[in-house]
Design a protein around this motif. Structure first.
Motif, PDB file in Angstrom:
ATOM      1  N   SER A  53       0.834  -1.208   0.000  1.00 58.11           N
ATOM      2  CA  SER A  53       0.000   0.000   0.000  1.00 58.11           C
ATOM      3  C   SER A  53       0.870   1.259   0.000  1.00 58.11           C
ATOM      4  CB  SER A  53      -0.961   0.015   1.188  1.00 58.11           C
ATOM      5  OG  SER A  53      -0.251   0.062   2.410  1.00 58.11           O
ATOM      6  N   ARG A  54       2.035   1.178   0.603  1.00 54.97           N
ATOM      7  CA  ARG A  54       2.954   2.328   0.605  1.00 54.97           C
ATOM      8  C   ARG A  54       3.555   2.555  -0.778  1.00 54.97           C
ATOM      9  NH1 ARG A  54       6.290   2.357   6.251  1.00 54.97           N
ATOM     10  NH2 ARG A  54       4.474   2.399   7.605  1.00 54.97           N
ATOM     11  N   THR A  55       4.016   1.486  -1.410  1.00 55.13           N
ATOM     12  CA  THR A  55       4.582   1.670  -2.755  1.00 55.13           C
ATOM     13  C   THR A  55       3.498   2.114  -3.726  1.00 55.13           C
ATOM     14  OG1 THR A  55       4.348  -0.677  -3.338  1.00 55.13           O
ATOM     15  CG2 THR A  55       6.472   0.026  -2.417  1.00 55.13           C
ATOM     16  N   CYS A  56       2.284   1.604  -3.552  1.00 56.03           N
ATOM     17  CA  CYS A  56       1.183   2.017  -4.429  1.00 56.03           C
ATOM     18  C   CYS A  56       0.844   3.497  -4.231  1.00 56.03           C
ATOM     19  CB  CYS A  56      -0.051   1.148  -4.193  1.00 56.03           C
ATOM     20  SG  CYS A  56       0.094  -0.503  -4.924  1.00 56.03           S
ATOM     21  N   GLY A  57       0.932   3.983  -3.007  1.00 55.12           N
ATOM     22  CA  GLY A  57       0.673   5.402  -2.761  1.00 55.12           C
ATOM     23  C   GLY A  57       1.682   6.286  -3.473  1.00 55.12           C
ATOM     24  N   ILE A  58       2.935   5.921  -3.392  1.00 57.17           N
ATOM     25  CA  ILE A  58       3.988   6.675  -4.083  1.00 57.17           C
ATOM     26  C   ILE A  58       3.823   6.523  -5.589  1.00 57.17           C
ATOM     27  CG2 ILE A  58       6.486   6.781  -4.505  1.00 57.17           C
ATOM     28  CD1 ILE A  58       6.792   5.849  -1.533  1.00 57.17           C
ATOM     29  N   CYS A  59       3.496   5.331  -6.025  1.00 60.33           N
ATOM     30  CA  CYS A  59       3.298   5.074  -7.452  1.00 60.33           C
ATOM     31  C   CYS A  59       2.169   5.950  -7.995  1.00 60.33           C
ATOM     32  CB  CYS A  59       2.989   3.596  -7.671  1.00 60.33           C
ATOM     33  SG  CYS A  59       2.990   3.101  -9.409  1.00 60.33           S
ATOM     34  N   ALA A  60       1.074   6.066  -7.262  1.00 61.11           N
ATOM     35  CA  ALA A  60      -0.052   6.899  -7.702  1.00 61.11           C
ATOM     36  C   ALA A  60       0.389   8.348  -7.888  1.00 61.11           C
ATOM     37  CB  ALA A  60      -1.198   6.810  -6.694  1.00 61.11           C
ATOM     38  N   ASP A  61       1.184   8.851  -6.958  1.00 58.66           N
ATOM     39  CA  ASP A  61       1.670  10.232  -7.038  1.00 58.66           C
ATOM     40  C   ASP A  61       2.573  10.419  -8.258  1.00 58.66           C
ATOM     41  OD1 ASP A  61       2.222  12.931  -6.244  1.00 58.66           O
ATOM     42  OD2 ASP A  61       4.073  12.228  -5.306  1.00 58.66           O
ATOM     43  N   ILE A  62       3.530   9.534  -8.435  1.00 55.24           N
ATOM     44  CA  ILE A  62       4.472   9.667  -9.548  1.00 55.24           C
ATOM     45  C   ILE A  62       3.761   9.477 -10.884  1.00 55.24           C
ATOM     46  CG2 ILE A  62       6.530   8.676 -10.634  1.00 55.24           C
ATOM     47  CD1 ILE A  62       7.585   8.143  -7.770  1.00 55.24           C
ATOM     48  N   CYS A  63       2.851   8.527 -10.961  1.00 56.95           N
ATOM     49  CA  CYS A  63       2.098   8.312 -12.206  1.00 56.95           C
ATOM     50  C   CYS A  63       1.260   9.538 -12.552  1.00 56.95           C
ATOM     51  CB  CYS A  63       1.209   7.081 -12.098  1.00 56.95           C
ATOM     52  SG  CYS A  63       2.082   5.507 -12.244  1.00 56.95           S
TER      53      CYS A  63
ATOM     54  N   MET B 100      -2.183   5.901 -19.905  1.00 56.42           N
ATOM     55  CA  MET B 100      -1.773   4.718 -19.144  1.00 56.42           C
ATOM     56  C   MET B 100      -1.355   5.118 -17.734  1.00 56.42           C
ATOM     57  SD  MET B 100      -1.501   1.405 -19.398  1.00 56.42           S
ATOM     58  CE  MET B 100      -2.009   1.233 -17.692  1.00 56.42           C
ATOM     59  N   CYS B 101      -0.625   6.214 -17.610  1.00 54.99           N
ATOM     60  CA  CYS B 101      -0.205   6.685 -16.287  1.00 54.99           C
ATOM     61  C   CYS B 101      -1.411   7.037 -15.422  1.00 54.99           C
ATOM     62  CB  CYS B 101       0.727   7.891 -16.413  1.00 54.99           C
ATOM     63  SG  CYS B 101       2.371   7.471 -17.035  1.00 54.99           S
ATOM     64  N   ARG B 102      -2.431   7.642 -16.019  1.00 56.86           N
ATOM     65  CA  ARG B 102      -3.645   7.974 -15.256  1.00 56.86           C
ATOM     66  C   ARG B 102      -4.347   6.711 -14.765  1.00 56.86           C
ATOM     67  NH1 ARG B 102      -4.347  11.037 -19.334  1.00 56.86           N
ATOM     68  NH2 ARG B 102      -4.075  13.258 -19.270  1.00 56.86           N
ATOM     69  N   ARG B 103      -4.468   5.709 -15.645  1.00 56.17           N
ATOM     70  CA  ARG B 103      -5.115   4.446 -15.238  1.00 56.17           C
ATOM     71  C   ARG B 103      -4.348   3.796 -14.092  1.00 56.17           C
ATOM     72  NH1 ARG B 103      -5.793   3.888 -20.710  1.00 56.17           N
ATOM     73  NH2 ARG B 103      -4.145   2.336 -20.979  1.00 56.17           N
ATOM     74  N   CYS B 104      -3.035   3.807 -14.198  1.00 59.26           N
ATOM     75  CA  CYS B 104      -2.209   3.213 -13.146  1.00 59.26           C
ATOM     76  C   CYS B 104      -2.353   4.006 -11.843  1.00 59.26           C
ATOM     77  CB  CYS B 104      -0.754   3.159 -13.601  1.00 59.26           C
ATOM     78  SG  CYS B 104       0.294   2.192 -12.496  1.00 59.26           S
ATOM     79  N   ALA B 105      -2.353   5.321 -11.945  1.00 59.00           N
ATOM     80  CA  ALA B 105      -2.502   6.165 -10.756  1.00 59.00           C
ATOM     81  C   ALA B 105      -3.821   5.874 -10.042  1.00 59.00           C
ATOM     82  CB  ALA B 105      -2.412   7.639 -11.134  1.00 59.00           C
ATOM     83  N   GLU B 106      -4.884   5.707 -10.810  1.00 58.50           N
ATOM     84  CA  GLU B 106      -6.200   5.424 -10.219  1.00 58.50           C
ATOM     85  C   GLU B 106      -6.203   4.125  -9.424  1.00 58.50           C
ATOM     86  OE1 GLU B 106      -9.553   5.376 -12.878  1.00 58.50           O
ATOM     87  OE2 GLU B 106      -8.993   7.336 -13.701  1.00 58.50           O
ATOM     88  N   THR B 107      -5.716   3.055 -10.048  1.00 56.52           N
ATOM     89  CA  THR B 107      -5.761   1.768  -9.351  1.00 56.52           C
ATOM     90  C   THR B 107      -4.765   1.719  -8.195  1.00 56.52           C
ATOM     91  OG1 THR B 107      -4.336   0.774 -11.051  1.00 56.52           O
ATOM     92  CG2 THR B 107      -6.705   0.434 -11.282  1.00 56.52           C
ATOM     93  N   CYS B 108      -3.623   2.374  -8.354  1.00 56.97           N
ATOM     94  CA  CYS B 108      -2.665   2.413  -7.247  1.00 56.97           C
ATOM     95  C   CYS B 108      -3.211   3.220  -6.072  1.00 56.97           C
ATOM     96  CB  CYS B 108      -1.320   2.975  -7.707  1.00 56.97           C
ATOM     97  SG  CYS B 108      -0.286   1.734  -8.496  1.00 56.97           S
ATOM     98  N   GLU B 109      -3.912   4.285  -6.371  1.00 56.46           N
ATOM     99  CA  GLU B 109      -4.534   5.080  -5.303  1.00 56.46           C
ATOM    100  C   GLU B 109      -5.541   4.220  -4.544  1.00 56.46           C
ATOM    101  OE1 GLU B 109      -5.183   8.156  -2.732  1.00 56.46           O
ATOM    102  OE2 GLU B 109      -3.643   8.073  -4.282  1.00 56.46           O
ATOM    103  N   GLN B 110      -6.326   3.441  -5.267  1.00 57.21           N
ATOM    104  CA  GLN B 110      -7.294   2.542  -4.631  1.00 57.21           C
ATOM    105  C   GLN B 110      -6.583   1.517  -3.739  1.00 57.21           C
ATOM    106  OE1 GLN B 110      -9.457   0.920  -7.944  1.00 57.21           O
ATOM    107  NE2 GLN B 110     -10.583   2.824  -8.301  1.00 57.21           N
TER     108      GLN B 110
END
Length: 121
Positions: A73-83, A105-115
């Protein structure tokens, strides 16, 4: 595709996030080389660095989820921000199909990583 694999204890939301991370990783790396060939503002150091950062954190986030790390969940939070940052930066390059595809693609990744980052809080 990863959806065809049977992953131990991976729910559909996480599976989609893993797919998005792996796809975003690939698209960002491919777009880096496109930008370097195109030159000009596309090859700006900060732009290239951000796309490489995005590709790297996407790979890391996918790996954390694939191995069931309780820190995903931590890496996904950072991933959402960077994406999200990468999407905005790619979109700012103008009406270019490669850059638009990367931003999408970055927006789609940011959305799911934020979730994924919110699901574990």
């Amino acid at each position: 595709m990863i959806s065809q694999l049977t992953l131990n204890q991976v729910n559909p939301e996480m599976r989609q996030c893993i797919e998005n991370c792996l796809d975003c990783h690939s698209v960002c790396l491919n777009t880096v080389f496109y930008c370097l060939e195109k030159g000009g503002k596309h090859s700006d150091t900060a732009h290239i660095r951000l796309m490489l950062d995005c590709a790297e954190i996407c790979q890391i986030s996918a790996n954390f989820m694939l191995r069931g790390s309780d820190l995903h969940s931590r890496t996904c939070g950072i991933c959402a921000d960077i994406c999200s940052r990468c999407a905005a930066d790619c979109q700012s390059m103008g009406d270019d199909s490669q850059m638009t595809a990367c931003a999408d693609m970055c927006r789609r990744c940011a959305e799911t990583c934020e979730q994924m980052s919110m699901a574990m809080r």
